[in-house]
Every structure is written in C-alpha cells, then in structure tokens.
Design a protein around this motif. Sequence first.
Motif, short mmCIF file in Angstrom:
data_model
loop_
_atom_site.label_atom_id
_atom_site.label_comp_id
_atom_site.label_asym_id
_atom_site.label_seq_id
_atom_site.Cartn_x
_atom_site.Cartn_y
_atom_site.Cartn_z
N LEU A 140 0.89 -1.15 -0.05
CA LEU A 140 0.11 -0.01 -0.09
C LEU A 140 0.82 1.46 0.05
CD1 LEU A 140 -3.14 0.25 0.19
CD2 LEU A 140 -2.99 0.55 2.84
N SER A 141 0.73 2.05 -0.75
CA SER A 141 1.39 3.07 -1.02
C SER A 141 0.83 4.60 -0.30
CB SER A 141 1.68 3.78 -2.50
OG SER A 141 0.46 4.02 -3.26
N ARG A 142 -0.46 4.40 -0.06
CA ARG A 142 -1.28 5.58 0.71
C ARG A 142 -2.34 5.00 1.59
NH1 ARG A 142 0.11 10.56 -1.08
NH2 ARG A 142 -1.64 11.54 0.02
N HIS A 143 -2.41 5.64 2.72
CA HIS A 143 -3.51 5.24 3.74
C HIS A 143 -4.04 6.64 4.51
CE1 HIS A 143 -6.09 3.02 5.85
NE2 HIS A 143 -5.26 2.97 7.06
N LEU A 144 -5.28 6.82 4.33
CA LEU A 144 -6.08 7.81 4.91
C LEU A 144 -5.29 9.25 4.68
CD1 LEU A 144 -6.26 6.43 8.51
CD2 LEU A 144 -8.03 6.58 6.58
N GLY A 145 -4.80 9.30 3.35
CA GLY A 145 -4.28 10.46 2.82
C GLY A 145 -2.77 10.68 2.81
N ILE A 201 8.21 8.50 16.03
CA ILE A 201 8.58 9.63 14.96
C ILE A 201 7.32 10.18 14.46
CG2 ILE A 201 9.65 9.96 12.78
CD1 ILE A 201 11.34 7.32 13.28
N LEU A 202 7.14 11.15 14.20
CA LEU A 202 6.06 11.91 13.72
C LEU A 202 6.28 12.10 12.13
CD1 LEU A 202 3.42 13.40 13.46
CD2 LEU A 202 4.43 15.40 13.97
N VAL A 203 5.71 11.12 11.24
CA VAL A 203 5.95 11.14 9.92
C VAL A 203 5.40 12.06 9.03
CG1 VAL A 203 6.25 9.68 7.81
CG2 VAL A 203 6.74 8.74 10.20
N GLY A 204 4.14 12.30 9.35
CA GLY A 204 3.21 13.35 8.47
C GLY A 204 1.92 13.70 9.43
N GLU A 205 1.60 14.64 8.99
CA GLU A 205 0.17 15.33 9.45
C GLU A 205 -0.52 16.06 8.57
OE1 GLU A 205 1.33 18.01 12.73
OE2 GLU A 205 3.16 19.04 11.63
N GLN A 206 -1.77 16.15 8.84
CA GLN A 206 -2.98 17.02 7.87
C GLN A 206 -3.64 17.87 8.96
OE1 GLN A 206 -5.00 13.68 6.17
NE2 GLN A 206 -3.57 12.81 5.26
N PRO A 207 -3.05 18.84 8.96
CA PRO A 207 -3.99 19.93 10.02
C PRO A 207 -5.22 20.08 9.92
CG PRO A 207 -1.50 20.84 9.61
CD PRO A 207 -1.91 19.66 8.46
N ASP A 208 -5.81 20.34 8.85
CA ASP A 208 -7.20 20.43 8.38
C ASP A 208 -8.12 19.30 8.98
OD1 ASP A 208 -6.43 22.83 7.27
OD2 ASP A 208 -6.42 22.35 5.29
N ALA A 209 -7.24 17.95 8.78
CA ALA A 209 -8.05 16.76 9.29
C ALA A 209 -7.82 16.64 10.52
CB ALA A 209 -7.79 15.78 8.24
N LEU A 220 10.93 -1.16 12.03
CA LEU A 220 9.77 -0.73 12.00
C LEU A 220 8.83 -1.72 13.26
CD1 LEU A 220 7.87 1.34 11.49
CD2 LEU A 220 6.93 0.17 9.52
N LEU A 221 8.51 -1.10 14.31
CA LEU A 221 7.70 -1.92 15.45
C LEU A 221 6.06 -1.68 15.21
CD1 LEU A 221 9.84 -1.32 18.33
CD2 LEU A 221 9.82 -3.17 17.08
N ALA A 222 5.88 -0.41 14.66
CA ALA A 222 4.25 -0.01 14.63
C ALA A 222 4.11 1.33 13.69
CB ALA A 222 3.73 0.05 15.90
N GLU A 223 2.98 1.31 12.88
CA GLU A 223 2.56 2.61 12.63
C GLU A 223 1.06 2.78 12.94
OE1 GLU A 223 3.76 2.98 8.01
OE2 GLU A 223 2.76 1.04 8.24
N ILE A 224 0.84 4.10 13.31
CA ILE A 224 -0.27 4.66 13.88
C ILE A 224 -0.69 5.89 13.60
CG2 ILE A 224 -1.08 5.48 16.42
CD1 ILE A 224 1.21 3.54 17.67
N PHE A 225 -1.93 5.56 13.17
CA PHE A 225 -2.64 6.88 12.41
C PHE A 225 -3.82 7.52 13.61
CE2 PHE A 225 -1.16 3.89 9.17
CZ PHE A 225 -0.86 4.64 8.11
N THR A 226 -3.64 8.70 13.77
CA THR A 226 -4.38 9.13 14.76
C THR A 226 -5.20 10.24 14.27
OG1 THR A 226 -2.85 8.58 16.73
CG2 THR A 226 -4.38 10.15 16.91
N ARG A 227 -6.46 10.63 14.71
CA ARG A 227 -7.24 11.67 14.20
C ARG A 227 -8.03 12.07 15.24
NH1 ARG A 227 -12.58 12.23 12.50
NH2 ARG A 227 -13.02 10.01 12.46
N ARG A 228 -8.00 13.73 15.35
CA ARG A 228 -8.59 14.40 16.39
C ARG A 228 -9.67 15.42 15.89
NH1 ARG A 228 -6.48 13.47 21.23
NH2 ARG A 228 -4.40 12.19 21.31
N ALA A 229 -10.65 15.56 16.78
CA ALA A 229 -11.66 16.66 16.26
C ALA A 229 -12.09 17.29 17.59
CB ALA A 229 -12.69 15.79 16.02
#
Length: 267
Positions: free
Chosen positions: A145-150, A222-230, A245-254
Amino acid sequence: MPHLSGCGLSENWLLKELGHRHWTMLAETAGSEGPDFRDEEGRPVYAAFCAVRLGDARLELGAENGRLVIRSALRRVSRTQIESRHELLIDGRAAGTLEMISTFIKRTGRGNHCVARVALDGLMPVDPAPSELAALAASLRSKRLSRHLGFDLAADTRGIAEFTFDPCPEQDFNGAGFLYFPSFPAFVDRAEWQIDRHRASLAGRETFYYGNVDPGEDIRVILVGEQPDAGARLWRIERTGSRSLLAEIFTRRAERPERREAPVSLR
C-alpha cells in the motif's frame, strides 16, 4: 475511577480491558476454562495483536458515575487470525467502535525478536466473510500500500519530530514479557503532548503492529506526517538500534463541545 483519564474514558484502560475480553472470549469458544493455549510441545501460545482500530470515538463522554456498555462479538477470519468487534455506549450514547485482529504466536528463541505464527486446533470455523481490517494490516505489513488515509507511506522516515523512550518493565510490558500493545499508542500520546498541548479530542486511531522489543531496548517515536485540516497524524515507532519498524499509528482528533461536568461511575 481506573476506567477514566483526564480526558474522559481512558483509551489505555479500554485497550487492556478489550484485549482481555478478546482473549477470554477466544478461550470460551475453544471450550477452555481459561486462556491458556499451548502448542503440541506444551509451549505457551499467545494472541498477539496485528491491528487495532478505534472509530467514531467519543471517549470524552466518559465521566464519573457514568454507565459504560460494551457489546462484543468474535469471529475467526483465517487459519491463524481472530477478529473481535466491540461497540461502546456511554450513558446510552454511541462512544465508538473498537476492532481488533490477533494472531497466535509462540517464542522460537530467547527474547521478543524470535517469534513465529502458529495455528491451533479446536477453534471455531473460519468465517468466509472477508475482514477489511485484516486485509489492510497485511497490505501495510507487506508494503503493498502506497497511501492510507491520505498519507504517503513512502514518506521520509526521518519525519517532522522524533522522541526516544526507554520502556519500563513495570509499566509498559505485560506478564508474558512482551511490550504490551496498549503501550504503543500511549508512547505516541506522550510524544504528541510534547508538541501539542492544545490537541483536540481523540476521534479515531488505527494501530498496526509489526514487532516487539526486549526490556532495556530503546524505541524511537517519529511523527512522519500530519494533516492539520483533518486533525490527523501518522506516527511510526522503531527499535532505536536497528531502526526496524515496530508499529505504524494513524491518529485523528476532532474539536468537541466541552464535556459535561456532572457527578459522574465507571468505578
């Protein structure tokens, strides 16, 4: 009170509770009095989580003397993988859904680097319906997978910011000697607190697990990427020495309305 954090229902407690529920439900379906699984040679077999997804989270609804209801279901999605789904209600209001994929593993040598998947007999039949989360976890692990959740998953792993932690055996490891699966997002929260003291409420989190460490090994968050608007961030956790690599974690806040202040029991 152990069920709560300063932000509502404790995600860390919730992961521990539902991980235990996943394990005991699995034992019940196997006709076992307790979750003590063994291979043919009598060696312990554990249920290690490959992926955990919290969606539509409203954990901030949790408060003292509130009422938490959890509706759980379990199914076998492959020869070695089990999926559970848990719907959360707090005082009758939907508070999120937690999905968990586990696989059976056993140690093949000394330490937490030497493990292998194993299949066990005597379990429920495989459900023919595909598991979207299990398929997603496999695609991420194999880097198909090359992209996930943008997020661009080929992004520079040096990232935007990074933090080093030395996991503590008394706090971060479980009784089997593994770095406990709720500890991974907990380290991310500690790192995020260092860069964002005004973060919004947790709306969702996907955690994909690839490896483990032994006590005394440092990890890098490591903070790899962020989407401030989302309100979204992609974190990676690595073993400091080998950078594996031990884990990848995608976090979303609202942003949420202020959570209610009431005499409130998740005691």
